[in-house]
Design a protein around this motif. Structure first.
Motif, short mmCIF file in Angstrom:
data_model
loop_
_atom_site.label_atom_id
_atom_site.label_comp_id
_atom_site.label_asym_id
_atom_site.label_seq_id
_atom_site.Cartn_x
_atom_site.Cartn_y
_atom_site.Cartn_z
N ASN A 1 21.05 15.60 38.03
CA ASN A 1 19.73 15.24 38.55
C ASN A 1 19.77 13.97 39.40
OD1 ASN A 1 18.32 17.46 37.43
ND2 ASN A 1 18.33 16.44 35.44
N ARG A 2 20.76 13.12 39.15
CA ARG A 2 20.91 11.88 39.91
C ARG A 2 21.37 12.15 41.34
NH1 ARG A 2 24.08 9.50 36.45
NH2 ARG A 2 22.37 8.50 35.38
N VAL A 3 22.22 13.14 41.53
CA VAL A 3 22.85 13.32 42.84
C VAL A 3 22.34 14.54 43.62
CG1 VAL A 3 24.94 12.06 42.22
CG2 VAL A 3 24.86 14.53 41.90
N ILE A 4 21.78 15.51 42.94
CA ILE A 4 21.32 16.71 43.65
C ILE A 4 19.85 16.54 43.99
CG2 ILE A 4 20.98 19.21 43.52
CD1 ILE A 4 23.41 19.21 41.56
N THR A 5 19.57 16.50 45.26
CA THR A 5 18.18 16.30 45.71
C THR A 5 17.54 17.60 46.18
OG1 THR A 5 18.97 15.71 47.91
CG2 THR A 5 18.61 13.90 46.36
#
Length: 126
Positions: free
Chosen positions: A32-36
């Motif tokens: 969730n931190r890196v996939i936008t």
């Protein structure tokens, strides 16, 4: 249950699996931190698994680089246990939806890939 037969089956598997990943308290934060753009991620992973299982050249990417980037964005905190959680979710999702030769190949190929990706992350830290 039927085996994985086509791209539509792979897409269904990928979406169901990553819904589990996104909601998992242990590994969800990494993703969730890196996939936008989750829709684009689903497409890329469908391409990856279509290439992997049906030997098609639809995937154009570098999984080792992507996972090393995720590790870097997470302060180099990805550990082997996280890959174990990922594998458990992958196998459970496959077993809930499919049965057969390609389903087993998807599990076995993921086992190999998880080892390769963890080693790539580890090497990327030095």
């Amino acid at each position: 249950m039927e085996d994985i037969k086509n791209r539509e089956d792979i897409a269904r598997l990928v979406v169901a699996f990553y819904e589990e990943v996104r909601n998992n308290t242990e590994i969800g934060p990494f993703f969730n931190r890196v996939i936008t753009d989750w829709e684009e991620h689903y497409k890329q992973l469908t391409d990856f698994w279509e290439s992997n299982l049906f030997h098609r050249g639809t995937y154009k990417g570098n999984p080792a680089m992507a996972h090393s980037g995720m590790d870097k964005a997470s302060g180099h905190t990805v550990e082997m246990k996280h890959f174990g959680t990922w594998m458990r979710l992958w196998i459970t999702t496959i077993d809930e939806k499919f049965s057969g030769e390609l389903a087993e190949r998807a599990k076995n190929n993921a086992r190999k890939m998880s080892t390769y990706l963890f080693l790539a992350i580890y090497r990327g830290r030095s």
